[in-house]
Design a protein around this motif. Structure first.
Motif, PDB file in Angstrom:
ATOM      1  N   TYR A 222      -5.384   1.770   4.384  1.00 16.62           N
ATOM      2  CA  TYR A 222      -4.984   0.525   3.729  1.00 16.62           C
ATOM      3  C   TYR A 222      -4.381  -0.426   4.766  1.00 16.62           C
ATOM      4  O   TYR A 222      -3.441  -0.059   5.479  1.00 16.62           O
ATOM      5  N   GLY A 224      -2.495  -3.870   5.177  1.00 19.40           N
ATOM      6  CA  GLY A 224      -1.796  -5.007   4.610  1.00 19.40           C
ATOM      7  C   GLY A 224      -2.007  -6.246   5.468  1.00 19.40           C
ATOM      8  O   GLY A 224      -2.331  -6.152   6.651  1.00 19.40           O
ATOM      9  N   ASP A 230       0.238  -7.863  -0.572  1.00 18.12           N
ATOM     10  CA  ASP A 230       0.183  -6.466  -0.113  1.00 18.12           C
ATOM     11  C   ASP A 230       0.705  -5.503  -1.180  1.00 18.12           C
ATOM     12  O   ASP A 230       0.174  -4.403  -1.352  1.00 18.12           O
ATOM     13  N   TYR A 231       1.747  -5.908  -1.900  1.00 12.88           N
ATOM     14  CA  TYR A 231       2.363  -5.024  -2.883  1.00 12.88           C
ATOM     15  C   TYR A 231       1.541  -4.918  -4.166  1.00 12.88           C
ATOM     16  O   TYR A 231       1.392  -3.825  -4.728  1.00 12.88           O
ATOM     17  N   ARG A 233      -1.627  -5.249  -4.321  1.00 15.85           N
ATOM     18  CA  ARG A 233      -2.798  -4.455  -3.942  1.00 15.85           C
ATOM     19  C   ARG A 233      -2.484  -2.965  -4.033  1.00 15.85           C
ATOM     20  O   ARG A 233      -3.318  -2.165  -4.491  1.00 15.85           O
ATOM     21  N   VAL A 256      -1.029   3.669   5.671  1.00 21.01           N
ATOM     22  CA  VAL A 256      -0.691   2.251   5.581  1.00 21.01           C
ATOM     23  C   VAL A 256      -0.625   1.609   6.958  1.00 21.01           C
ATOM     24  O   VAL A 256       0.129   2.051   7.828  1.00 21.01           O
ATOM     25  N   GLN A 258      -0.563  -2.389   8.976  1.00 19.27           N
ATOM     26  CA  GLN A 258      -0.284  -3.807   8.837  1.00 19.27           C
ATOM     27  C   GLN A 258      -0.836  -4.501  10.082  1.00 19.27           C
ATOM     28  O   GLN A 258      -0.920  -3.891  11.155  1.00 19.27           O
ATOM     29  N   SER A 264       5.088  -1.631   7.863  1.00 24.57           N
ATOM     30  CA  SER A 264       4.379  -0.481   7.294  1.00 24.57           C
ATOM     31  C   SER A 264       5.290   0.501   6.565  1.00 24.57           C
ATOM     32  O   SER A 264       4.956   0.972   5.477  1.00 24.57           O
ATOM     33  N   LEU A 267       6.151  -0.934   3.071  1.00 20.49           N
ATOM     34  CA  LEU A 267       5.027  -0.817   2.145  1.00 20.49           C
ATOM     35  C   LEU A 267       4.834   0.629   1.713  1.00 20.49           C
ATOM     36  O   LEU A 267       4.576   0.919   0.545  1.00 20.49           O
TER      37      LEU A 267
END
Length: 292
Positions: A222, A224, A230-231, A233, A256, A258, A264, A267
């Motif tokens: 994933y 971001g 981002d959140y 998603r 995760v 970024q 990261s 998230l």
């Protein structure tokens, strides 16, 4: 991760595509596991990238990281195949239930392009097996210009790769996703050899969100965009994972990234906390220091 980066994330439709019909078929055919094995982590553990994550005075970054996360996407092995000594050093620093997910070296994937790679592949595998119980799944990421015309080359590599080492495949060239016959042939190949098809959720390459699982394991990278989306998603991913779990998903590996990696851990903490709530899991939620 810079792949699929955009300077205008607000212009991207981040809606998760519908699952391919084959996903439910693959999951429903899987033998149910007693527990749902979930591993969530970042792509790096060094302080330079993960600012405001390590408490002041942290002496060993990996040792601390492994107390906060249960896994790492080990990209360091992409740039240099590790020695046996290096693998053992990493293993000894990590906590008991931690797992490493090493990336196949670019010597194999990018420079040799899967040709004449028996020796270098054996060296890589001989090293990473020393992770022993801390070895998760390694993954092969092919160059953007590796096209379907070379699918036989991919099959040869998969056939020769040690069956005892779990392997996932990531393909980036657009041609893999533009033609149904090509997609079907690739799916059949990965299902036949029980390999996992990596999903990459990144802003500017929505075409590679194939949503077509080839095993009872989901490997998601994933990315971001350092944007408020981002959140939301991640919320959508949790909803989809919940569906997959009901259909038969037994293992989830979710890493995760970024474009700017310092966020990261934030998230990841958000994702883990909400995944725990929705799927009644008990994954440790990493402590993160707020940005100053």
């Amino acid at each position: 991760m810079q792949f699929g980066k955009t300077d205008n994330p607000e212009d991207i439709d981040f809606t998760l595509p519908k699952d391919h019909a084959d996903t439910k078929k693959v999951l429903s055919a899987a033998k149910p596991a007693k527990e749902f094995a979930v591993y969530v982590g970042c792509a790096k553990w060094n302080k330079t990238d993960l600012k405001n994550f390590y408490p002041k005075g942290t002496k060993d970054e990996l040792a601390y990281y492994s107390t906060q996360f249960n896994s790492i996407e080990l990209n360091a092995t992409f740039y240099k195949s590790p020695s046996k000594e290096q693998v053992e050093a990493w293993k000894d620093k990590a906590t008991k239930d931690f797992k490493f997910f090493p990336k196949v070296p670019n010597t194999i994937s990018h420079f040799k392009r899967l040709v004449d790679v028996d020796t270098v592949t054996a060296e890589f595998c001989d090293a990473i097996v020393l992770f022993e119980e801390k070895l998760g799944m390694c993954f092969l990421q092919m160059h953007d210009n590796f096209k379907p015309k070379d699918i036989a080359r991919l099959e040869t590599f998969i056939k020769k790769f040690p069956a005892a080492i779990p392997l996932a495949i990531e393909l980036r060239n657009e041609e893999w996703y533009q033609d149904k016959a090509i997609g079907d042939a690739l799916h059949a190949l990965l299902v036949k050899y029980k390999k996992t098809f990596v999903l990459v959720d990144t802003a500017a390459r929505r075409d590679i969100m194939h949503m077509r699982l080839t095993s009872d394991k989901a490997f998601v990278r994933y990315v971001g965009a350092n944007h408020e989306s981002d959140y939301t998603r991640l919320d959508d991913w949790i909803k989809r994972i919940k569906i997959w779990r009901k259909e038969g998903l037994n293992e989830l590996y979710f890493f995760v990234h970024q474009n700017v990696e310092l966020e990261s851990p934030l998230l990841s903490a958000y994702f883990i906390e909400n995944l725990n709530k929705e799927l009644k899991l008990d994954l440790p939620v990493p402590h993160t220091l707020t940005k100053k």
